[in-house]
Design an enzyme around this catalytic site. Structure first.
Site, short mmCIF file in Angstrom:
data_model
loop_
_atom_site.label_atom_id
_atom_site.label_comp_id
_atom_site.label_asym_id
_atom_site.label_seq_id
_atom_site.Cartn_x
_atom_site.Cartn_y
_atom_site.Cartn_z
N HIS A 1 -39.34 7.59 27.96
CA HIS A 1 -40.28 6.62 27.38
C HIS A 1 -39.84 6.07 26.03
O HIS A 1 -40.42 5.11 25.54
CB HIS A 1 -41.67 7.24 27.23
CG HIS A 1 -41.76 8.26 26.15
ND1 HIS A 1 -41.17 9.49 26.24
CD2 HIS A 1 -42.36 8.22 24.94
CE1 HIS A 1 -41.40 10.16 25.14
NE2 HIS A 1 -42.12 9.42 24.32
N GLY B 1 -38.20 2.56 29.44
CA GLY B 1 -39.37 3.44 29.41
C GLY B 1 -40.45 2.93 28.47
O GLY B 1 -41.65 2.95 28.80
N SER C 1 -28.92 0.04 38.30
CA SER C 1 -28.30 -1.09 37.60
C SER C 1 -27.49 -1.89 38.60
O SER C 1 -27.00 -1.35 39.61
CB SER C 1 -27.38 -0.53 36.52
OG SER C 1 -26.42 -1.50 36.17
N SER C 2 -27.31 -3.18 38.30
CA SER C 2 -26.57 -4.04 39.22
C SER C 2 -25.11 -3.62 39.35
O SER C 2 -24.42 -4.09 40.27
CB SER C 2 -26.67 -5.50 38.78
OG SER C 2 -26.20 -5.64 37.45
N CYS C 3 -24.62 -2.74 38.47
CA CYS C 3 -23.22 -2.32 38.59
C CYS C 3 -22.99 -1.36 39.74
O CYS C 3 -21.86 -0.94 39.98
CB CYS C 3 -22.71 -1.74 37.29
SG CYS C 3 -23.40 -0.15 36.89
N TYR D 1 -20.65 5.70 36.07
CA TYR D 1 -22.10 5.44 35.96
C TYR D 1 -22.65 4.93 37.30
O TYR D 1 -23.72 5.35 37.76
CB TYR D 1 -22.32 4.42 34.85
CG TYR D 1 -23.72 3.94 34.66
CD1 TYR D 1 -24.67 4.77 34.04
CD2 TYR D 1 -24.11 2.66 35.05
CE1 TYR D 1 -25.97 4.31 33.84
CE2 TYR D 1 -25.40 2.21 34.84
CZ TYR D 1 -26.33 3.03 34.24
OH TYR D 1 -27.61 2.57 34.04
N LYS E 1 -25.63 6.36 39.78
CA LYS E 1 -26.82 5.58 40.15
C LYS E 1 -26.92 5.40 41.67
O LYS E 1 -28.02 5.39 42.23
CB LYS E 1 -26.80 4.22 39.44
CG LYS E 1 -27.08 4.33 37.94
CD LYS E 1 -28.49 4.85 37.71
CE LYS E 1 -28.86 4.99 36.25
NZ LYS E 1 -30.22 5.52 36.06
N ASN F 1 -28.53 -7.08 34.04
CA ASN F 1 -28.39 -6.71 32.62
C ASN F 1 -29.71 -6.96 31.88
O ASN F 1 -30.24 -8.08 31.94
CB ASN F 1 -27.27 -7.52 31.96
CG ASN F 1 -25.89 -7.07 32.43
OD1 ASN F 1 -25.71 -6.73 33.59
ND2 ASN F 1 -24.93 -7.07 31.53
N HIS G 1 -24.86 -2.99 24.78
CA HIS G 1 -24.53 -4.07 25.71
C HIS G 1 -24.30 -5.36 24.92
O HIS G 1 -24.57 -5.43 23.73
CB HIS G 1 -25.68 -4.26 26.72
CG HIS G 1 -25.80 -3.12 27.67
ND1 HIS G 1 -26.70 -2.09 27.46
CD2 HIS G 1 -25.15 -2.83 28.81
CE1 HIS G 1 -26.58 -1.22 28.46
NE2 HIS G 1 -25.64 -1.64 29.29
O1 GFB Z 1 -23.04 -5.92 28.36
P1 GFB Z 1 -21.69 -5.35 28.55
O2 GFB Z 1 -21.24 -4.32 27.59
O3 GFB Z 1 -21.57 -4.69 29.98
O4 GFB Z 1 -20.60 -6.54 28.51
P2 GFB Z 1 -21.26 -5.12 31.49
C1 GFB Z 1 -20.75 -7.73 29.22
C2 GFB Z 1 -19.62 -8.68 28.88
O5 GFB Z 1 -19.80 -9.13 27.53
C3 GFB Z 1 -18.21 -8.11 28.96
C4 GFB Z 1 -18.58 -9.05 26.83
O6 GFB Z 1 -17.35 -9.09 29.49
C5 GFB Z 1 -17.88 -7.85 27.48
O7 GFB Z 1 -16.49 -7.87 27.20
N1 GFB Z 1 -18.83 -8.91 25.39
C6 GFB Z 1 -18.54 -9.84 24.47
C7 GFB Z 1 -19.35 -7.86 24.74
N2 GFB Z 1 -18.82 -9.41 23.24
C8 GFB Z 1 -19.34 -8.16 23.37
C9 GFB Z 1 -19.83 -7.21 22.44
O8 GFB Z 1 -19.83 -7.40 21.22
N3 GFB Z 1 -20.31 -6.04 22.96
C10 GFB Z 1 -20.33 -5.80 24.32
N4 GFB Z 1 -20.84 -4.65 24.76
N5 GFB Z 1 -19.84 -6.68 25.21
C11 GFB Z 1 -22.36 -2.79 31.79
C12 GFB Z 1 -21.94 -1.57 32.52
O9 GFB Z 1 -21.42 -3.74 32.18
O10 GFB Z 1 -23.61 -3.32 32.13
C13 GFB Z 1 -23.04 -0.63 32.77
O11 GFB Z 1 -20.85 -0.98 31.85
C14 GFB Z 1 -24.33 -1.30 33.16
O12 GFB Z 1 -22.64 0.26 33.75
C15 GFB Z 1 -24.65 -2.46 32.28
O13 GFB Z 1 -24.32 -1.70 34.49
C16 GFB Z 1 -25.89 -3.23 32.71
O14 GFB Z 1 -22.24 -6.11 32.01
O15 GFB Z 1 -19.83 -5.49 31.69
#
Ligand code: GFB
Length: 319
Positions: free
Chosen positions: A12, A17, A108-110, A137, A141, A166, A180
């Site tokens: 939560h 949560g 998650s959609s992954c 991960y 899931k 996402n 993210h």
């Molecule tokens: O949201 P994100 O970390 O996860 O990254 P995924 C999405 C895209 O955004 C990737 C780009 O192509 C990253 O390279 N990106 C650009 C960034 N700038 C940034 C930044 O500053 N930070 C981050 N984090 N990304 C995750 C999975 O995948 O999504 C999990 O690893 C889960 O398992 C989650 O499913 C919802 O969408 O690639």
């Protein structure tokens, strides 16, 4: 669903949560049960069994999970697979033992293959290999989805799995190493504006496509599923359209008011090229998302600024 039902929201304090708790309270549910990690460690099977034996839970919303962005997933796969498998098995098995009939499991959609036809239908699960940056991960899931299906088949439980795209919204993680993309770029744009920076760094090429759902829409979808007495199955939860990471960054910069240049850091991974969910299964039943991306980013940004007001952004937001 009975407003007196004893509903356990696992996780939560997290983004999902906490959205569920807000929504349940707004809808008049009077017996929402929560436990902090200190009060109940969900990786401790005996403690989870004791909790379910004593609390007489009617419904479980299983939002507790180890989550993170692309870098955290890629660099800590052991933690992601272990913690998620253990939490899911402990909670789902203890719920079944305690005769809890209804449970909603969040994934998650992954979980879907890397090279899926788009938009992604629920039946594409396990049809080809996963995206390597988050396969640990995803496997955990997928195991949760299969636990629900198996228990329904063998024990006549009513355990449902929701697969959101996402997510973003209040109580997100703003730590730049583990977050993210949407919260990361919100924070980066905010700090770049305050510091008067000329540039903002975006990871990867900016070309991957992503779909973003406000977490309050996920909470609404969850209540829809519960109140429509859905008893089994896997349901995608999304908005039905996506945009590139570059477009997302531009939209965030506009909301925040940062007018500098975007710089793309090719040393960081792109991850899966696209994962747009087919949301027709829930749409045919009568549910669709209502929070538009620009409005959702604007309200999330207000929440971010208010939650971290009074101190320097960098100091205030460390995880
Ligand atoms: O949201 P994100 O970390 O996860 O990254 P995924 C999405 C895209 O955004 C990737 C780009 O192509 C990253 O390279 N990106 C650009 C960034 N700038 C940034 C930044 O500053 N930070 C981050 N984090 N990304 C995750 C999975 O995948 O999504 C999990 O690893 C889960 O398992 C989650 O499913 C919802 O969408 O690639």
């Amino acid at each position: 669903m009975n407003k007196q039902a004893r509903i356990f929201v696992a996780g939560h304090r997290g983004m999902v949560g906490s959205a569920l708790v807000r929504r349940l309270a707004a809808d008049g549910y009077q017996n929402v049960i929560t436990r902090s990690r200190k009060e109940l460690d969900l990786t401790d099977q005996a403690a989870v069994n004791r909790f379910f034996e004593s609390e007489k839970i009617d419904v479980v919303l299983l939002a507790a999970a180890r989550v993170g962005g692309i870098l955290a997933n890629a660099t800590q796969p052991g933690e992601f697979i272990y913690e998620n498998l253990v939490i899911e098995t402990n909670v789902i098995h203890a719920a079944y033992r305690a005769k809890v009939e209804r449970l909603v499991f969040f994934g998650s959609s992954c979980i879907y293959p890397k090279q899926c036809p788009q938009p992604i239908r629920e039946e594409y699960l396990l049809t080809s290999p996963l995206e390597p940056t988050n396969d640990a991960y995803a496997i955990a899931k997928i195991a949760g989805v299969k636990l629900c299906e198996a228990y329904n088949r063998e024990y006549n439980t009513q355990y449902v799995a929701l697969m959101p795209t996402n997510l973003y919204g209040p109580n997100d993680n703003y730590d730049l190493k583990s977050s993210h993309v949407l919260p990361a770029l919100l924070r980066k744009a905010h700090e770049a504006k305050l510091n008067g920076d000329a540039t903002l760094t975006v990871w990867g090429s900016g070309t991957p496509l992503r779909e973003f759902l406000h977490v309050d829409d996920l909470a609404a979808a969850t209540l829809f599923v519960l109140e429509h007495n859905v008893t089994e199955g896997l349901f995608n939860v999304g908005v039905g359209n996506d945009l590139s990471i570059r477009e997302l960054a531009e939209c965030i910069c506009k909301v925040v008011g940062f007018e500098g240049e975007l710089v793309f850091d090719a040393s960081k991974p792109d991850g899966t090229p696209r994962k747009l969910l087919d949301v027709s299964r829930l749409a045919h039943m009568g549910w669709q998302a209502t929070i538009g991306l620009t409005d959702g980013i604007a309200s999330t940004y207000r929440d971010f600024v208010e939650s971290h007001a009074g101190s320097t952004p960098a100091a205030a937001i460390e995880a």
